[in-house]
Design an enzyme around this catalytic site. Structure first.
Site, PDB file in Angstrom:
ATOM      1  N   ARG A 185       0.880  -1.169   0.000  1.00  0.00           N
ATOM      2  CA  ARG A 185       0.000   0.000   0.000  1.00  0.00           C
ATOM      3  C   ARG A 185       0.917   1.217   0.000  1.00  0.00           C
ATOM      4  O   ARG A 185       2.037   1.168   0.513  1.00  0.00           O
ATOM      5  CB  ARG A 185      -0.891   0.017   1.239  1.00  0.00           C
ATOM      6  CG  ARG A 185      -1.762  -1.225   1.390  1.00  0.00           C
ATOM      7  CD  ARG A 185      -2.514  -1.196   2.715  1.00  0.00           C
ATOM      8  NE  ARG A 185      -3.347  -2.387   2.885  1.00  0.00           N
ATOM      9  CZ  ARG A 185      -2.943  -3.516   3.469  1.00  0.00           C
ATOM     10  NH1 ARG A 185      -1.691  -3.609   3.939  1.00  0.00           N
ATOM     11  NH2 ARG A 185      -3.749  -4.553   3.574  1.00  0.00           N
ATOM     12  N   LYS A 209      -1.537  -3.057   8.201  1.00  0.00           N
ATOM     13  CA  LYS A 209      -2.708  -2.725   9.006  1.00  0.00           C
ATOM     14  C   LYS A 209      -2.592  -3.387  10.368  1.00  0.00           C
ATOM     15  O   LYS A 209      -2.133  -4.530  10.480  1.00  0.00           O
ATOM     16  CB  LYS A 209      -3.988  -3.188   8.308  1.00  0.00           C
ATOM     17  CG  LYS A 209      -4.331  -2.372   7.065  1.00  0.00           C
ATOM     18  CD  LYS A 209      -5.675  -2.777   6.496  1.00  0.00           C
ATOM     19  CE  LYS A 209      -6.078  -1.885   5.326  1.00  0.00           C
ATOM     20  NZ  LYS A 209      -7.380  -2.262   4.752  1.00  0.00           N
ATOM     21  N   HIS A 281      -2.628   2.295  -5.740  1.00  0.00           N
ATOM     22  CA  HIS A 281      -3.092   0.984  -5.285  1.00  0.00           C
ATOM     23  C   HIS A 281      -3.173  -0.022  -6.433  1.00  0.00           C
ATOM     24  O   HIS A 281      -3.130  -1.231  -6.205  1.00  0.00           O
ATOM     25  CB  HIS A 281      -4.458   1.123  -4.610  1.00  0.00           C
ATOM     26  CG  HIS A 281      -4.704   0.102  -3.543  1.00  0.00           C
ATOM     27  ND1 HIS A 281      -3.986   0.066  -2.359  1.00  0.00           N
ATOM     28  CD2 HIS A 281      -5.565  -0.941  -3.481  1.00  0.00           C
ATOM     29  CE1 HIS A 281      -4.408  -0.941  -1.620  1.00  0.00           C
ATOM     30  NE2 HIS A 281      -5.361  -1.572  -2.280  1.00  0.00           N
ATOM     31  N   ARG A 284      -0.304  -2.297  -6.517  1.00  0.00           N
ATOM     32  CA  ARG A 284      -0.459  -3.427  -5.587  1.00  0.00           C
ATOM     33  C   ARG A 284      -1.331  -4.512  -6.222  1.00  0.00           C
ATOM     34  O   ARG A 284      -0.997  -5.698  -6.163  1.00  0.00           O
ATOM     35  CB  ARG A 284      -1.080  -2.918  -4.286  1.00  0.00           C
ATOM     36  CG  ARG A 284      -1.381  -3.984  -3.233  1.00  0.00           C
ATOM     37  CD  ARG A 284      -1.800  -3.292  -1.943  1.00  0.00           C
ATOM     38  NE  ARG A 284      -2.541  -4.134  -1.024  1.00  0.00           N
ATOM     39  CZ  ARG A 284      -1.982  -4.899  -0.095  1.00  0.00           C
ATOM     40  NH1 ARG A 284      -0.671  -4.969   0.009  1.00  0.00           N
ATOM     41  NH2 ARG A 284      -2.731  -5.611   0.736  1.00  0.00           N
ATOM     42  N   HIS A 307      -2.693  -9.935   3.805  1.00  0.00           N
ATOM     43  CA  HIS A 307      -4.129 -10.166   3.943  1.00  0.00           C
ATOM     44  C   HIS A 307      -4.394 -11.104   5.121  1.00  0.00           C
ATOM     45  O   HIS A 307      -3.738 -12.139   5.249  1.00  0.00           O
ATOM     46  CB  HIS A 307      -4.708 -10.801   2.672  1.00  0.00           C
ATOM     47  CG  HIS A 307      -4.851  -9.842   1.536  1.00  0.00           C
ATOM     48  ND1 HIS A 307      -4.984 -10.254   0.220  1.00  0.00           N
ATOM     49  CD2 HIS A 307      -4.886  -8.480   1.502  1.00  0.00           C
ATOM     50  CE1 HIS A 307      -5.092  -9.195  -0.563  1.00  0.00           C
ATOM     51  NE2 HIS A 307      -5.040  -8.114   0.197  1.00  0.00           N
ATOM     52  N   TYR A 316      -7.902 -12.119  -6.763  1.00  0.00           N
ATOM     53  CA  TYR A 316      -6.940 -11.935  -7.844  1.00  0.00           C
ATOM     54  C   TYR A 316      -6.892 -13.148  -8.771  1.00  0.00           C
ATOM     55  O   TYR A 316      -6.504 -13.025  -9.932  1.00  0.00           O
ATOM     56  CB  TYR A 316      -5.553 -11.633  -7.275  1.00  0.00           C
ATOM     57  CG  TYR A 316      -5.513 -10.311  -6.555  1.00  0.00           C
ATOM     58  CD1 TYR A 316      -5.565  -9.112  -7.260  1.00  0.00           C
ATOM     59  CD2 TYR A 316      -5.479 -10.249  -5.173  1.00  0.00           C
ATOM     60  CE1 TYR A 316      -5.567  -7.900  -6.613  1.00  0.00           C
ATOM     61  CE2 TYR A 316      -5.473  -9.040  -4.503  1.00  0.00           C
ATOM     62  CZ  TYR A 316      -5.516  -7.870  -5.231  1.00  0.00           C
ATOM     63  OH  TYR A 316      -5.524  -6.666  -4.580  1.00  0.00           O
TER      64      TYR A 316
END
Length: 335
Positions: A185, A209, A281, A284, A307, A316
């Site tokens: 990110r 995150k 983004h 990414r 993730h 994806y």
């Protein structure tokens, strides 16, 4: 159009509500909980506050008294968001924010029930992420040097100006290379420190995150771009080549901001001749798509992207299948 702006106000339009929240002790307690217990990022906390401010704007009957919020109030808020034309993901995030806030108030004993507990998230087909093909990625990664070379040519008599152009070009090339190399990110790239980089092992640590750390890979182009950038940074006297601290600096020697890179990114997108809606983004997204298309293990890509759920990464694979269907339809004589 004016009606939609009233229902989905932007951040700067919510200043009165945000000021009221700043003086609200229960909201301040929630913000402290997010910071200290949940280890949430400033960006995440800002979103929680913005969503609460929007709730206040659209729910005047609550009047900042959280004990007055009922299931009916929460349902009306959800309906207002849906009718404002927001994307399902945005609606769901806002509902999740309010659900978490009222869950916190229940935990603290301020209220008896969560008015958002029975408000269901918006369902529907998940939008496939947009990505760049390999040639487009190459054009984008070349764009900072191409753009700043033109700017430098116009400053032939300004030695300092040319140096500054070369520095910005090297820095932004390194940032884009690192984002694509590790599937980062943009905020993760900007928050890198020099000591996070291991040039020998060609890896670097990323704080994602929830302040969770993960290990990402550095490809050869990214390593070369970083070395060039560090040389330029040292030549301008902004920092020693191996100096610890923020990796990416502006011309004043301060940590570069996400906003600055997002602004220049639009210039590079234009320079590369890419669609105007291209964002950092998408690099990414492109990283994940290209890795899976080349046969990378899904769980490995999940780990590199940071993730929490494999289901998030699996989208994806759908992108890749969608691309195969598109190619098949164009190429097969009996498609």
């Amino acid at each position: 159009m004016a009606k939609r702006q009233d229902k989905a106000p932007q951040l700067n339009e919510l200043d009165p509500e945000r000021q009221r929240l700043a003086n609200n002790p229960w909201m301040n307690s929630f913000v402290n909980y997010l910071k200290n217990e949940k280890q949430a990022s400033e960006h995440t906390i800002k979103n929680y506050v913005m969503d609460a401010a929007q709730f206040i704007r659209l729910s005047p009957d609550a009047d900042d008294d959280w004990t007055k919020v009922t299931h009916a109030t929460a349902r009306r808020f959800a309906m207002e968001l849906a009718s404002a034309g927001l994307a399902r993901s945005s609606v769901n995030r806002k509902l999740s924010s309010l659900r978490a806030f009222f869950r916190f108030l229940m935990r603290e004993g301020h209220i008896q029930g969560n008015p958002f507990s029975q408000i269901q998230s918006a369902h529907g087909s998940r939008k496939l992420p947009m990505f760049l093909d390999i040639d487009q990625v190459s054009q984008l990664l070349d764009a900072p040097n191409a753009y700043w070379s033109k700017v430098a040519s116009a400053r032939k008599s300004e030695t300092d100006g040319r140096q500054e152009c070369e520095y910005i070009a090297a820095r932004d090339t390194a940032i884009l290379e690192v984002i694509y190399s590790g599937g980062l990110r943009i905020s993760e790239a900007i928050n890198l420190n020099f000591q996070d980089i291991d040039f020998i092992a060609a890896t670097f640590k990323v704080r994602g995150k929830g302040r969770k750390e993960r290990l990402c890979m550095l490809g050869k182009p990214a390593i070369a771009a970083l070395r060039t950038y560090l040389q330029k940074r040292e030549a301008l006297g902004l920092a020693q080549r191996r100096q610890s601290g923020p990796l990416f600096l502006n011309q004043r020697g301060e940590k570069v901001t996400v906003r600055t890179i997002e602004r220049w990114f639009k210039t590079y997108v234009n320079e590369a001749g890419l669609p105007a809606d291209c964002t950092p983004h998408k690099l990414r997204h492109s990283f994940a798509t290209h890795m899976l298309a080349a046969g990378a293990d899904l769980r490995l890509v999940q780990e590199m992207l940071g993730h929490a759920s494999l289901a998030t990464t699996q989208i994806y694979t759908h992108v890749d299948v969608a691309r195969l269907i598109e190619v098949y339809a164009k190429a097969h004589p009996k498609a």
